[in-house]
Write an enzyme that holds these catalytic residues in place. Structure first.
Site, PDB file in Angstrom:
ATOM      1  N   GLU A  62       7.156   1.855  -7.993  1.00 33.54           N
ATOM      2  CA  GLU A  62       7.064   3.058  -7.168  1.00 33.54           C
ATOM      3  C   GLU A  62       8.087   4.069  -7.675  1.00 33.54           C
ATOM      4  O   GLU A  62       9.227   4.099  -7.244  1.00 33.54           O
ATOM      5  CB  GLU A  62       7.330   2.719  -5.698  1.00 33.54           C
ATOM      6  CG  GLU A  62       7.141   3.899  -4.763  1.00 33.54           C
ATOM      7  CD  GLU A  62       7.632   3.614  -3.360  1.00 33.54           C
ATOM      8  OE1 GLU A  62       7.482   4.499  -2.511  1.00 33.54           O
ATOM      9  OE2 GLU A  62       8.183   2.522  -3.114  1.00 33.54           O
TER      10      GLU A  62
ATOM     11  N   HIS B 140       4.355  10.002  -2.965  1.00 34.38           N
ATOM     12  CA  HIS B 140       5.518  10.882  -3.174  1.00 34.38           C
ATOM     13  C   HIS B 140       5.097  12.093  -4.005  1.00 34.38           C
ATOM     14  O   HIS B 140       5.690  12.403  -5.029  1.00 34.38           O
ATOM     15  CB  HIS B 140       6.647  10.108  -3.864  1.00 34.38           C
ATOM     16  CG  HIS B 140       7.275   9.076  -2.987  1.00 34.38           C
ATOM     17  ND1 HIS B 140       8.181   9.386  -2.006  1.00 34.38           N
ATOM     18  CD2 HIS B 140       7.112   7.735  -2.933  1.00 34.38           C
ATOM     19  CE1 HIS B 140       8.575   8.274  -1.394  1.00 34.38           C
ATOM     20  NE2 HIS B 140       7.931   7.261  -1.923  1.00 34.38           N
TER      21      HIS B 140
ATOM     22  N   HIS C 112       1.547   4.707   1.112  1.00 37.49           N
ATOM     23  CA  HIS C 112       2.008   5.124   2.455  1.00 37.49           C
ATOM     24  C   HIS C 112       1.594   6.573   2.775  1.00 37.49           C
ATOM     25  O   HIS C 112       2.425   7.457   2.929  1.00 37.49           O
ATOM     26  CB  HIS C 112       3.494   4.887   2.673  1.00 37.49           C
ATOM     27  CG  HIS C 112       4.438   5.389   1.616  1.00 37.49           C
ATOM     28  ND1 HIS C 112       4.410   6.669   1.121  1.00 37.49           N
ATOM     29  CD2 HIS C 112       5.470   4.781   0.989  1.00 37.49           C
ATOM     30  CE1 HIS C 112       5.370   6.831   0.239  1.00 37.49           C
ATOM     31  NE2 HIS C 112       6.034   5.694   0.139  1.00 37.49           N
TER      32      HIS C 112
ATOM     33  N   ARG D 151      -1.875  24.655   6.522  1.00 36.70           N
ATOM     34  CA  ARG D 151      -2.946  24.114   7.372  1.00 36.70           C
ATOM     35  C   ARG D 151      -4.015  23.441   6.521  1.00 36.70           C
ATOM     36  O   ARG D 151      -4.450  22.334   6.790  1.00 36.70           O
ATOM     37  CB  ARG D 151      -3.534  25.256   8.214  1.00 36.70           C
ATOM     38  CG  ARG D 151      -4.672  24.828   9.127  1.00 36.70           C
ATOM     39  CD  ARG D 151      -5.148  26.000   9.959  1.00 36.70           C
ATOM     40  NE  ARG D 151      -5.503  27.147   9.113  1.00 36.70           N
ATOM     41  CZ  ARG D 151      -5.917  28.308   9.580  1.00 36.70           C
ATOM     42  NH1 ARG D 151      -5.980  28.507  10.883  1.00 36.70           N
ATOM     43  NH2 ARG D 151      -6.234  29.298   8.763  1.00 36.70           N
TER      44      ARG D 151
ATOM     45  N   HIS E 290       6.976   5.712  11.033  1.00 37.46           N
ATOM     46  CA  HIS E 290       6.542   6.460   9.860  1.00 37.46           C
ATOM     47  C   HIS E 290       5.341   7.351  10.144  1.00 37.46           C
ATOM     48  O   HIS E 290       5.200   8.406   9.522  1.00 37.46           O
ATOM     49  CB  HIS E 290       6.225   5.503   8.705  1.00 37.46           C
ATOM     50  CG  HIS E 290       7.428   5.053   7.946  1.00 37.46           C
ATOM     51  ND1 HIS E 290       8.302   4.123   8.439  1.00 37.46           N
ATOM     52  CD2 HIS E 290       7.903   5.420   6.730  1.00 37.46           C
ATOM     53  CE1 HIS E 290       9.270   3.931   7.562  1.00 37.46           C
ATOM     54  NE2 HIS E 290       9.058   4.708   6.519  1.00 37.46           N
TER      55      HIS E 290
ATOM     56  N   ASP F   8       6.525  -1.712   3.457  1.00 36.19           N
ATOM     57  CA  ASP F   8       7.567  -0.901   2.820  1.00 36.19           C
ATOM     58  C   ASP F   8       8.948  -1.384   3.275  1.00 36.19           C
ATOM     59  O   ASP F   8       9.898  -0.597   3.370  1.00 36.19           O
ATOM     60  CB  ASP F   8       7.386   0.585   3.139  1.00 36.19           C
ATOM     61  CG  ASP F   8       8.202   1.498   2.203  1.00 36.19           C
ATOM     62  OD1 ASP F   8       8.567   1.030   1.108  1.00 36.19           O
ATOM     63  OD2 ASP F   8       8.476   2.647   2.578  1.00 36.19           O
TER      64      ASP F   8
ATOM     65  N   ALA G  86      14.183   6.090   5.442  1.00 36.20           N
ATOM     66  CA  ALA G  86      14.659   5.404   4.232  1.00 36.20           C
ATOM     67  C   ALA G  86      14.003   4.043   4.087  1.00 36.20           C
ATOM     68  O   ALA G  86      14.629   3.064   3.686  1.00 36.20           O
ATOM     69  CB  ALA G  86      16.180   5.266   4.270  1.00 36.20           C
TER      70      ALA G  86
END
Length: 397
Positions: free
Chosen positions: A125, A193, A214, A225, A249, A271, A309
């Site tokens: 990741e 990410h 995620h 929008r 999350h 995660d 985190a």
């Protein structure tokens, strides 16, 4: 612990609530038959499969000293959580740090046939993620960089070819060529990410990206929008979607939307980071530096509660969180954490609790606030057994 072979396990089918006996031969489910109900039977379900584990129980897979012992320790602790297969996740770091981390995983697998069955590969990741604040999350900006195939090949060689999944952002020039190279070499690619635009995301999917890491996290706090990279990923029918179900999350409404749009391609990941299972307080970590673990179980950067985190909850807890909040039924919640990730990786465990499937099973007892794992079984071998008398068959029954 010494592994013990089991040939019969009894319990309540997690799908129907019916009492069943599962017969096992050579690590495979050979028969499932209905039995008479009796008090004390546990519930039975497929083993949990976690695509994203950064550490657990005080052990960080991303911080020195990198060692096979750390990987072994995390694996054994995950067995107590009902996990029968997972991907150790190596995150953004300096080049040598990533190299040492993937080597430690490969060495641990090489030393243990059991770990070789449980660890499905490595999830890389980063560091090929967005450099922007928000999408980058808590990853160290000093080490974020564009996709580099030669560098990846170096890491893959050290990892004995075990890097199985790469999370990246396709906003970088040349990202789609990197994705194509991964796919040609049997490596799955996830988008995460990211601050990529619609065209960049579309190119990534055409190049072979198949997953959103995620989804809904690792993002700007404010987005247009429309269009935006969350809508775009939801709209791609070929993208599976992972969600962190810890209650922090993602809002419940977002989880509902992802489940309804992605259907059988919606999955749960933990995660989970090294602080899983630890007491509330302030900690120093590899990812994000100083972090705060609240009494409610939320982990965030110190002074920035809006920046998470990682999670301190395991898949077991994520499943129960969705079920307890009535976001879905127990079967759907459990399937999102077991047979669906197995299906994404192309594993035979995707068959679940059926004849001919590997005997990767979990016996558990539900309670008001949690699920207690009583027994974890991998291919007919007991990996974990709680300190209580178990109904439903012991070794060599």
């Amino acid at each position: 612990m010494q592994e013990t072979e089991i040939r019969l396990v009894e319990g309540m089918d997690y799908r129907t609530g019916c009492p069943i006996a599962v017969e096992i031969e050579g690590g495979i489910i050979s028969n499932i038959r209905r039995i008479q109900n009796r008090p004390g039977l546990p519930w039975l379900a497929p083993g949990l499969v976690d695509l994203q584990v950064n550490g657990f129980g005080g052990v960080d897979l991303n911080a020195p000293p990198f060692s096979p012992d750390s990987v072994t320790a995390v694996t054994h602790m995950l067995w107590r959580e009902g996990v029968t297969a997972y991907l150790p996740t190596i995150i953004t770091n300096h080049d040598e740090g990533i190299e040492e981390a993937v080597r430690a995983v490969a060495d641990a697998i090489r030393q243990s046939p059991t770990l070789d069955r449980v660890i499905l590969g490595i999830h890389l990741e980063g560091p090929f993620i967005s450099p922007q604040d928000g999408p980058r999350g808590a990853h160290d900006p000093a080490f974020v960089k564009a996709p580099d195939w030669a560098l990846f090949e170096r890491w893959q060689k050290v990892a004995d070819g075990r890097i199985r999944l790469v999370t990246l952002s396709p906003e970088w020039p040349g990202a789609h060529e990197f994705i194509e190279s991964c796919v040609r070499h049997g490596v799955k690619v996830a988008i995460g990410h990211t601050a990529a635009n619609t065209e960049q995301l579309t190119l990534a999917v055409r190049a072979g990206a198949t997953l959103s890491t995620h989804l809904g996290n690792g993002a700007h706090p404010m987005l247009p929008r429309h269009p935006n990279y969350i809508w775009d990923q939801l709209a791609e029918p070929d993208l599976w979607a992972c969600m962190i179900g810890d209650g922090f999350h993602l809002p419940d409404s977002v989880i509902k939307v992802i489940m309804r749009v992605k259907r059988d391609k919606a999955m749960l990941v933990s995660d989970v980071v090294q602080l899983g299972g630890r007491e509330p307080g302030e900690y120093e970590t590899h990812i994000g530096g100083r972090v705060v673990l609240t009494p409610q179980g939320k982990l965030h950067l110190k002074g920035q509660p809006q920046l998470l985190a990682g999670s301190v909850q395991t898949l077991r807890q994520g499943v129960w969180n969705l079920f307890k909040k009535q976001l879905c039924g127990l079967q759907d919640a459990w399937d999102m954490a077991s047979i669906r990730p197995a299906a994404y990786l192309g594993l035979s465990a995707r068959q679940g609790l059926t004849v001919g499937a590997p005997a990767d099973l979990v016996a558990f007892a539900p309670a008001d606030e949690a699920v207690r794992i009583l027994r974890t079984i991998k291919q007919g071998m007991i990996l974990h057994e709680a300190d209580t008398h178990m109904q439903g068959g012991g070794a060599d029954d």
